[in-house]
Design an enzyme around this catalytic site. Structure first.
Site, PDB file in Angstrom:
ATOM      1  N   GLY A  19     -11.143  -0.838   3.622  1.00 12.13           N
ATOM      2  CA  GLY A  19     -10.151  -0.715   4.687  1.00 12.13           C
ATOM      3  C   GLY A  19     -10.071   0.705   5.236  1.00 12.13           C
ATOM      4  O   GLY A  19     -10.984   1.517   5.058  1.00 12.13           O
TER       5      GLY A  19
ATOM      6  N   THR B 135       0.846  -1.201   0.000  1.00 15.61           N
ATOM      7  CA  THR B 135       0.000   0.000   0.000  1.00 15.61           C
ATOM      8  C   THR B 135       0.879   1.248   0.000  1.00 15.61           C
ATOM      9  O   THR B 135       1.977   1.230   0.543  1.00 15.61           O
ATOM     10  CB  THR B 135      -0.886  -0.026   1.259  1.00 15.61           C
ATOM     11  OG1 THR B 135      -1.950  -0.908   1.024  1.00 15.61           O
ATOM     12  CG2 THR B 135      -1.451   1.343   1.605  1.00 15.61           C
TER      13      THR B 135
HETATM   14  N1  ASP Z   1      -4.407  -0.510   5.103  1.00 14.67           N
HETATM   15  C1  ASP Z   1      -4.703  -1.275   3.928  1.00 14.67           C
HETATM   16  C2  ASP Z   1      -6.054  -1.921   4.098  1.00 14.67           C
HETATM   17  O1  ASP Z   1      -6.346  -2.457   5.149  1.00 14.67           O
HETATM   18  C3  ASP Z   1      -3.710  -2.346   3.626  1.00 14.67           C
HETATM   19  C4  ASP Z   1      -2.261  -1.938   3.695  1.00 14.67           C
HETATM   20  O2  ASP Z   1      -1.944  -0.891   4.199  1.00 14.67           O
HETATM   21  O3  ASP Z   1      -1.392  -2.697   3.210  1.00 14.67           O
HETATM   22  O4  ASP Z   1      -6.799  -1.931   3.151  1.00 14.67           O
END
Ligand code: ASP
Length: 313
Positions: free
Chosen positions: A212, A182
């Site tokens: 998310g 991400t």
């Molecule tokens: N925070 C992101 C989610 O939960 C995933 C990530 O940060 O890798 O969608």
């Protein structure tokens, strides 16, 4: 240069185990990408561009790089589809835009900015967000632009283990390079304005329709000129429950903490309250950069007060 007349920029490419990146070609690939994007962001800020412009530029470039879990490199959901979330926030007036569960949008962060500037809303989701994209003339990309063989194999592994996982926690096969994450960016411009952006494909093997933290203002992203700009990465459910980005801004607002202190307090809170797995990048109103994470590593880099670009895990 006095902090008041300087710019700062910080970006991340996700947090997780990242077990196999140290001393490998993949590590070099990540760090080169982080430095390249930081230098593009520097150009924007040096020319007097706004913090908002800088974070949109950096986030778009990271979305265009398949090494990260955002835009073209997004992970797959339980049906093998890409559903992306993104948000952007302007610390000048707390204006914000976000999209969730969008498909076939090459740069969700740009669509989030359009939601902010061209609609009366903050968050648009799924089909509605995509219709809004059409209305704004955003060209959709075909499925083939997103889907990669690596992503299909990663989903298969997650299905076999009956689990959902952070992209970087896909460490079952030690021989395999861990490749994606991400993305997020925070900036302070020459006028002292702050902005933040976050964009993601979410977590591997997530339920269809799962949203998310990334597009949730106060969880995955926050920016307020009076305090700081924050972008998060990690298990979104934990970041939403702890409202981590706003919590960090509140430490700065209510207790006068600088970036480093507020980040440390935020990470302590995230750990203590929800055993949160992930990390944050922060720039405070004086342009100080800080970062913290509870995972083994977080891909990130920064330019503090117009200085050298630094890239780290
Ligand atoms: N925070 C992101 C989610 O939960 C995933 C990530 O940060 O890798 O969608």
């Amino acid at each position: 240069m006095a902090p008041s007349a300087s710019y700062s920029l910080q970006i991340h490419g996700g947090a997780g185990a990242l077990d196999n990146v140290q001393d490998s070609k993949t590590a070099v690939r990540y760090l080169d990408s982080v430095r390249r994007v930081l230098e593009h962001g520097r150009e924007v800020l040096e020319l007097g561009g706004s913090a908002l412009q800088a974070v949109e530029t950096c986030a778009s470039l990271l979305e265009d790089d398949p090494v990260f879990n955002a835009g073209c490199g997004s992970v797959l959901n339980e049906y093998g589809k890409v559903e992306m979330d993104a948000a952007i926030m302007d610390g000048r007036d707390l204006s914000a835009g976000a999209v969730a569960a969008v498909q076939n949008i090459p740069n969700p962060v740009q669509l989030a900015r359009l939601v902010m500037s061209e609609s009366e809303h903050v968050l648009l989701i799924a089909e509605g967000a995509m219709r809004f994209a059409d209305h704004c003339g955003v060209v959709r990309a075909p499925d083939s632009y997103f889907s990669t063989a690596d992503r299909v194999a990663q989903l298969e592994r997650a299905r076999l283990q009956h689990k959902m996982m952070l992209d970087h926690d896909d460490t079952e096969d030690d021989s395999e390079d861990q490749k994606y994450g991400t993305i997020g960016a925070v900036a302070r411009d020459l006028s002292g304005n702050l902005a933040a952006a976050t964009s993601t494909g979410g977590i591997v093997n997530k339920r269809m329709g799962r949203v998310g933290d990334s597009p949730i203002i106060g969880a995955g992203v926050y920016a307020d000129n009076e305090t700081c700009a924050v972008s998060s990465t990690g298990y979104g459910e934990e970041f939403m429950r702890s409202v981590i980005a706003k919590t960090i801004a509140d430490f700065a607002y209510m207790q006068g903490m600088d970036a480093e202190q507020a980040t440390a307090a935020g990470i302590e809170y995230l750990t203590r309250k929800v055993k949160g797995r992930g990390g944050v990048i922060v720039i405070d109103r004086d342009g100080r950069c800080a970062s913290g994470f509870t995972t083994k590593k977080m891909v990130h880099g920064w330019i503090e007060h117009c200085g050298e670009a630094v890239a780290r895990f």
